[in-house]
Design a protein around this motif. Structure first.
Motif, PDB file in Angstrom:
ATOM      1  N   GLU A   1       0.836  -1.208   0.000  1.00 43.44           N
ATOM      2  CA  GLU A   1       0.000   0.000   0.000  1.00 43.44           C
ATOM      3  C   GLU A   1       0.874   1.263   0.000  1.00 43.44           C
ATOM      4  O   GLU A   1       0.581   2.215  -0.730  1.00 43.44           O
TER       5      GLU A   1
ATOM      6  N   GLU B   1      -9.377   9.920  -4.914  1.00 41.63           N
ATOM      7  CA  GLU B   1      -9.407  10.869  -3.805  1.00 41.63           C
ATOM      8  C   GLU B   1      -7.996  11.218  -3.348  1.00 41.63           C
ATOM      9  O   GLU B   1      -7.770  12.263  -2.728  1.00 41.63           O
ATOM     10  N   ARG B   2      -7.032  10.374  -3.658  1.00 39.61           N
ATOM     11  CA  ARG B   2      -5.652  10.593  -3.253  1.00 39.61           C
ATOM     12  C   ARG B   2      -4.852  11.352  -4.315  1.00 39.61           C
ATOM     13  O   ARG B   2      -3.760  11.845  -4.031  1.00 39.61           O
ATOM     14  N   ALA B   3      -5.374  11.386  -5.548  1.00 37.88           N
ATOM     15  CA  ALA B   3      -4.598  11.956  -6.658  1.00 37.88           C
ATOM     16  C   ALA B   3      -5.544  12.623  -7.644  1.00 37.88           C
ATOM     17  O   ALA B   3      -5.812  12.113  -8.735  1.00 37.88           O
TER      18      ALA B   3
ATOM     19  N   ALA C   1       1.220   9.471  -5.786  1.00 40.27           N
ATOM     20  CA  ALA C   1       1.629  10.844  -5.463  1.00 40.27           C
ATOM     21  C   ALA C   1       2.580  11.384  -6.532  1.00 40.27           C
ATOM     22  O   ALA C   1       2.474  12.550  -6.950  1.00 40.27           O
TER      23      ALA C   1
ATOM     24  N   VAL D   1       0.697   4.161  -2.867  1.00 41.06           N
ATOM     25  CA  VAL D   1       0.404   5.553  -2.529  1.00 41.06           C
ATOM     26  C   VAL D   1       1.533   6.470  -3.013  1.00 41.06           C
ATOM     27  O   VAL D   1       1.289   7.561  -3.555  1.00 41.06           O
TER      28      VAL D   1
ATOM     29  N   TRP E   1      -8.418   5.514  -5.217  1.00 38.34           N
ATOM     30  CA  TRP E   1      -7.186   6.218  -5.597  1.00 38.34           C
ATOM     31  C   TRP E   1      -7.450   7.632  -6.094  1.00 38.34           C
ATOM     32  O   TRP E   1      -6.598   8.515  -5.939  1.00 38.34           O
TER      33      TRP E   1
ATOM     34  N   ASP F   1       0.674  12.034  -9.689  1.00 36.61           N
ATOM     35  CA  ASP F   1      -0.173  13.210  -9.487  1.00 36.61           C
ATOM     36  C   ASP F   1       0.643  14.487  -9.662  1.00 36.61           C
ATOM     37  O   ASP F   1       0.176  15.453 -10.290  1.00 36.61           O
TER      38      ASP F   1
END
Length: 201
Positions: free
Chosen positions: A128, A175-177, A136, A132, A173, A139
């Motif tokens: 994980e 929501e994270r990028a 990042a 992540v 994913w 992104d």
């Protein structure tokens, strides 16, 4: 040409995206091949002793292994632009290709581990964290991805994100990028991506 193929393999999807982009789909005979880790496929091993897909059997009997090699071969066959020659694009594209494939490797190991009877929490956490971190990075580079001509690096990243949607839908994913998600929304609209979405079988 004969392609050992599965509708769920993200590495096969890379090859098929390239084939669509290059106008070579009609030249491929798709052979449904199961490549389970614990059960070597005797039929597949006649062409690929590693019992892995994709494997491309050329008309002269030569067998090309691994999506990296097959994608480059198809690009050369069609005199395509998916492997840029210009230095200002080449090295970024190859770097994204390696990162996209590396993320796919991580996701497949993560999925295999979580499906074990007794998964190791430390491995799950490590997979994980790597995922992540990749998200990042992508992104941060979403603007550069958008500006660069569509090439093999874009294909690899798109297939990795598609695999996240297919096998890790609860991960969230996007929501994270958010910038990467915006880039991917445009890429998802490409006919080659739509035509190769993972399916049953």
């Amino acid at each position: 040409m004969k392609l050992h193929w599965s509708p769920k393999s993200p590495y096969v999807r890379k090859v098929m995206v390239c084939a669509h982009e290059l106008g070579l789909v009609e030249r491929l005979e798709l052979v449904r091949s199961v490549a389970a880790m614990l059960t070597p496929n005797e039929r597949l091993m006649q062409d690929n002793p590693l019992s892995k897909i994709p494997a491309l059997v050329l008309d002269d009997g030569t067998v090309l292994l691994d999506s990296v090699v097959i994608c480059e071969y198809l690009n050369a066959l069609a005199d395509g632009t998916l492997f840029p020659a210009a230095p200002e694009y080449k090295w970024h594209s190859l770097r994204w290709h390696a990162l996209g494939d590396g993320l796919l490797d991580t996701l497949i190991l993560w999925r295999n581990e979580r499906e074990r009877e007794t998964p190791l929490p430390m491995l799950l956490q490590a997979f994980e964290r790597k995922t992540v971190a990749c998200l990042a990075l992508f992104d941060q580079e979403a603007e550069r991805l958008t500006a660069a001509p569509f090439a093999i690096g874009h294909v690899a990243i798109a297939c990795a994100l598609g695999y996240l949607d297919f096998r890790f839908d609860a991960f969230g994913w996007r929501e994270r990028a958010a910038r990467l998600a915006h880039w991917y929304a445009d890429v998802e609209a490409r006919p080659s991506i739509q035509a190769t979405a993972p399916g049953p079988g």
